[in-house]
Design an enzyme around this catalytic site. Sequence first.
Site, PDB file in Angstrom:
ATOM      1  N   GLU A 320       0.822  -1.220   0.000  1.00 40.29           N
ATOM      2  CA  GLU A 320       0.000   0.000   0.000  1.00 40.29           C
ATOM      3  C   GLU A 320       0.853   1.265   0.000  1.00 40.29           C
ATOM      4  O   GLU A 320       0.822   2.035   0.975  1.00 40.29           O
ATOM      5  CB  GLU A 320      -0.884   0.019   1.253  1.00 40.29           C
ATOM      6  CG  GLU A 320      -1.819  -1.146   1.383  1.00 40.29           C
ATOM      7  CD  GLU A 320      -2.523  -1.174   2.749  1.00 40.29           C
ATOM      8  OE1 GLU A 320      -1.953  -0.721   3.748  1.00 40.29           O
ATOM      9  OE2 GLU A 320      -3.662  -1.644   2.788  1.00 40.29           O
ATOM     10  N   CYS A 401      -0.145  32.803  12.741  1.00 38.66           N
ATOM     11  CA  CYS A 401       0.157  33.421  14.020  1.00 38.66           C
ATOM     12  C   CYS A 401       0.712  32.377  14.984  1.00 38.66           C
ATOM     13  O   CYS A 401       0.071  32.014  15.969  1.00 38.66           O
ATOM     14  CB  CYS A 401      -1.118  34.061  14.561  1.00 38.66           C
ATOM     15  SG  CYS A 401      -0.767  35.149  15.921  1.00 38.66           S
TER      16      CYS A 401
HETATM   17  C1  PLP Z   1      -2.548   1.073   6.789  1.00 41.44           C
HETATM   18  C2  PLP Z   1      -1.714   2.016   5.999  1.00 41.44           C
HETATM   19  N1  PLP Z   1      -1.386   1.678   4.745  1.00 41.44           N
HETATM   20  C3  PLP Z   1      -0.638   2.487   3.966  1.00 41.44           C
HETATM   21  C4  PLP Z   1      -0.173   3.688   4.450  1.00 41.44           C
HETATM   22  C5  PLP Z   1       0.628   4.534   3.524  1.00 41.44           C
HETATM   23  O1  PLP Z   1       1.858   4.847   4.034  1.00 41.44           O
HETATM   24  P1  PLP Z   1       2.901   5.599   3.103  1.00 41.44           P
HETATM   25  O2  PLP Z   1       2.266   6.804   2.571  1.00 41.44           O
HETATM   26  O3  PLP Z   1       4.015   5.888   4.034  1.00 41.44           O
HETATM   27  O4  PLP Z   1       3.290   4.630   2.030  1.00 41.44           O
HETATM   28  C6  PLP Z   1      -0.466   4.077   5.762  1.00 41.44           C
HETATM   29  C7  PLP Z   1       0.084   5.305   6.340  1.00 41.44           C
HETATM   30  O5  PLP Z   1       1.035   5.252   7.106  1.00 41.44           O
HETATM   31  C8  PLP Z   1      -1.274   3.215   6.554  1.00 41.44           C
HETATM   32  O6  PLP Z   1      -1.613   3.567   7.782  1.00 41.44           O
END
Ligand code: PLP
EC number: 4.1.1.20
Length: 497
Positions: A320, A401
């Site tokens: 992901e 601010c």
């Molecule tokens: C469950 C999950 N998947 C994927 C990500 C994506 O992380 P990154 O943008 O560091 O690849 C995050 C964020 O930390 C996450 O919490």
Amino acid sequence: MRAHPAGPLHGNIQQPSAAGAPPSDLGALDPHVWPRSAERIDGELHLGGLPVTDLARTHGTPLFVLDEDDFRGRAADFASAFTDADVHYASKAFLCGQVARWIADDGLHLDACSGNELSLALAAGFPAGRIALHGNNKSLVELQLAVDAGIAHVVVDSFDEIDRLVPLAAARVAAGGTPVPLLIRATVGIEAHTHEFIATAHEDQKFGFSLATGDALTAAVRVIREPALHLAGLHSHIGSQIFDTAGFEAAAHRVVGLLGQVHQATGEVLDELNLGGGFGIAYLAEDDPVSPRDVAGKLRTVIAAECAQLGLPVPRLAVEPGRAIAGPGTVTLYEIGTIKPVRLGASGAPGTPLVRNYVSVDGGMSDNIRTALYDANYTCVLANRISDAPPALCRVVGKHCESGDILVRDLWLPSDVQPGDLLAVAATGAYCWSMASNYNYLLKPPVVAVRGGSAAEIIRRQTLSDVFALDAVLAGEAAPSPAPSQPAPEHPVGAQR
Ligand SMILES: Cc1ncc(COP(=O)(O)O)c(C=O)c1O
Ligand SMILES: N[C@@H](CCCC[NH3+])C(=O)O
């Protein structure tokens, strides 16, 4: 509380050590850090073939400029490194209708971590069968949306969530639908090497089911025994902005161990293993991220070995990435306003050493909270021209601010930067627009996608009308106190920040 008597001015001024020595070329664009299309033509920064002064004139500043080929190229790099796996774009990094369409057209999957991210993706036409929903506190409404839309997976985070899901899933099955497919998010107990606010797999934090306490296994068994739920696999995410592959490998090792435990306890062989995101990017020239290909190779090796040892088939892998796709291709353009030199002595007295120039720009922590929140570092250059003036130590600050309203803490800029010049901050595509706020009623900047000499505003600038429309008095929906005797002053709608 007793006030401190005024001390010597330099008593609380940080010395410039953090900026290191000035680079030999202050205007250089390290390809490691800048979008793939970034170049200087006659001294001026061009993005997607367009000069930044034209972009600023047409769209105003602050402005997020997104290099479409960079964004899509990085998505394609992940897709080709993980051909035998599913790549989910973590949309929390940056999402809008256009991005949802690119990700859909390019064949990736998408993670949403709220019902509204899910709604946006669906509204843009993203196929539900390629969406996963995350979140440590999904509401009934969010779960219902996911169940009705028929998304690929709900990534379950807690026992409360299973309780909330069961009746919704049972109603879907009773109406002739299929059981709701889930992943269990396991907290694997890894201390990721990153800022503590963005590490997510140690025990003492809010996400997921602990592997160490046995909760992850208990949750998996419970889901397997619920007829209206279908446990498709397991999920783990150790944190964000991680450079070291060892953390991912250790997580893979542990979560495959959980696959084995589930198999032993229930006889079920789970099909999917999602190892989350977190792949770091270069914010500074010295940052050294791992390539998608290297990560893919290492994960495949660990998983194959662990599965062989447990006598299990290798599950389908998913990752992901969010930041690694969205981050590097976007630059924020700001216009410089006020410049305040801080000296170890009276202002205006020549010869008193300069500590640094506070270079104020027309945005700040409302369009990039990351420096204030995580002590993040960024690379920033003078964008509308190059200069051979000697370097001066600077701090780029916003117009809020707050003295903590810092965008770039320590950097060298040419000493002749002046009000009206443009500054460009690199690698702002992830977690900047998506974390933007209206603090001090500043307005969220637009996002312009550039490619081959054309620009398209994929998110327009927020207007004062947008913001005033939320206010009961200003929108004329309620009059909690007598209306003011003077009519409200006319406000310009549009570019005002
Ligand atoms: C469950 C999950 N998947 C994927 C990500 C994506 O992380 P990154 O943008 O560091 O690849 C995050 C964020 O930390 C996450 O919490
Ligand atoms: N918002 C964080 C990353 C958190 C990612 C979501 N779990 C950042 O800017 O680095």
